[in-house]
Design an enzyme around this catalytic site. Sequence first.
Site, PDB file in Angstrom:
ATOM      1  N   GLU A  97      47.438   2.659 -21.625  1.00 51.95           N
ATOM      2  CA  GLU A  97      48.860   2.436 -21.348  1.00 51.95           C
ATOM      3  C   GLU A  97      49.021   2.095 -19.856  1.00 51.95           C
ATOM      4  OE1 GLU A  97      50.808   6.165 -21.961  1.00 51.95           O
ATOM      5  OE2 GLU A  97      52.846   5.342 -21.822  1.00 51.95           O
ATOM      6  N   LYS A 112      57.131   0.619 -26.496  1.00 52.58           N
ATOM      7  CA  LYS A 112      57.101   2.051 -26.842  1.00 52.58           C
ATOM      8  C   LYS A 112      58.481   2.529 -27.287  1.00 52.58           C
ATOM      9  CE  LYS A 112      55.261   6.321 -24.695  1.00 52.58           C
ATOM     10  NZ  LYS A 112      54.655   6.828 -23.417  1.00 52.58           N
ATOM     11  N   CYS A 119      50.879   5.892 -26.819  1.00 46.31           N
ATOM     12  CA  CYS A 119      50.891   7.293 -26.378  1.00 46.31           C
ATOM     13  C   CYS A 119      51.794   8.191 -27.246  1.00 46.31           C
ATOM     14  CB  CYS A 119      51.281   7.349 -24.896  1.00 46.31           C
ATOM     15  SG  CYS A 119      50.841   8.918 -24.068  1.00 46.31           S
TER      16      CYS A 119
END
Lengths: 279, 279
Positions: free
Chosen positions: A48, A118, A151
Amino acid sequence: VLTINRQVSVACCQLAPQLGRTSANRAAALAAIRAAAGAGAQIVVLPELATSGYVFADRAEAWELSETCAGPTVGEWAALAAELDLVIVGGLCERDGDRLFNTAVVIDTEGLRGVYRKAHLWDGEGLIFAMGAEPPLVLDTVYGRLGVMVCYDVEFPEWVRLAALDGAELLCLPTNWPRESRPASERPAEVVRIQAAASSNRMFIAACDRAGRERGVDWVNGTAIVGPDGYPLAGPEGREEPHTLIAHCDLARARDKRVSAHNDVLGDRRPELYGRLAE
Amino acid sequence: VLTINRQVSVACCQLAPQLGRTSANRAAALAAIRAAAGAGAQIVVLPELATSGYVFADRAEAWELSETCAGPTVGEWAALAAELDLVIVGGLCERDGDRLFNTAVVIDTEGLRGVYRKAHLWDGEGLIFAMGAEPPLVLDTVYGRLGVMVCYDVEFPEWVRLAALDGAELLCLPTNWPRESRPASERPAEVVRIQAAASSNRMFIAACDRAGRERGVDWVNGTAIVGPDGYPLAGPEGREEPHTLIAHCDLARARDKRVSAHNDVLGDRRPELYGRLAE
């Protein structure tokens, strides 16, 4: 794109980005990708925010370190993917108009193939990034059907299941896992959760964590590649430095959801009883 | 029922039922429950199908070993719960009319408090049992708010999440986990999945497996009690014999879903994006 080759060599390059040193970080990513390809990797997963660093002081700092998907990170990765016949999945600090996103891109020999933003933001990220509003990215590549999320997204079993329902064979997870305390004898819970996610959905997961203490934050250094039975194929090594893991994955195994003569982990779902999950 | 006491002592009694020896199995269960209470247990979890055995040759055999919720198993457990001030959660082969269910009951000093019928059936169970058609059972007891499901149910992250959304603090899981091969150094994937389920939902899970080879089937012997951070509080010991694990659980911890200054594992969900899970 037809998925023909089912045996694929997957690499995770755990990098140690340095906050704000975008040129050096891009160069380190390129070197790691090239080395992974030299070791036979066909799919390369990066962390990330691989080229910006993570622990931004504020939105202004993140803005300074952001770039568009027409910027140097995507351009350099696309050139290397074309040169070395790779699929590359990695994270960057994406600017789009006046918004910022914590984004993962999928790049192959054709260039930029997909952009995922995300959707579940961690801690102070909500002060910096806009939330993605699309389901997990799932797309076909020459090496297999990939799912992509970032994540904290993977902590939501709903999100992983959506990728599985869409046919993802290998879930690629650029991540920056902040380290928390745990019992000394235990594998990090972050890794335990990807093991469970892989086995509950009978798919591969390649989670690429980062290294390098940044503004007081340490990381799990939990990079790992897990098979559809939930056991690691490579990692986690917990090494607090950049390193690359490679695993050979037969992605055809992720097409087989059977777990007994009568059971199938997707077919046995009872969606008629799951309505509350969407309320 | 108000939940007042937040510190609770939870036991899992891993038993070794012998197929068809229902009287002996009931006696073994009673002895184990009494011993657990003597060691301080307040909530006692027993395996799936604790009094009948599991590996039925066919439906006729299961029928012979079934009983109703007015039968001796529930009656004996209710008497012991009243005598020893316990909450008991355990599995039995339930007959209702002409149907059979793989059922878990919740019993306290008031008697039978709840009945849960397994909704995701494993392997040949579909030839014997009707499928449950209700969500996970969640109910208040004097010791805390309990969720109940059985064995393969917990492999569906959707099902665990439903219990969490309904406020379960401790998920009680009667189970019979058939043993499969795994890498020698690895914890069983069944246990890994309950660790992940506990931490993804920030709740306790008490999984009570069984022992005792039955018609060629061995078991994981994976009984374990896991905390809301995903790390075991007791077990898994993998001991291939009956044994009882006890863990002290502060169920108030399961009310706190925060995982950072800005994050909450239930509050961060994006249900508006989860619709496909219910289709």
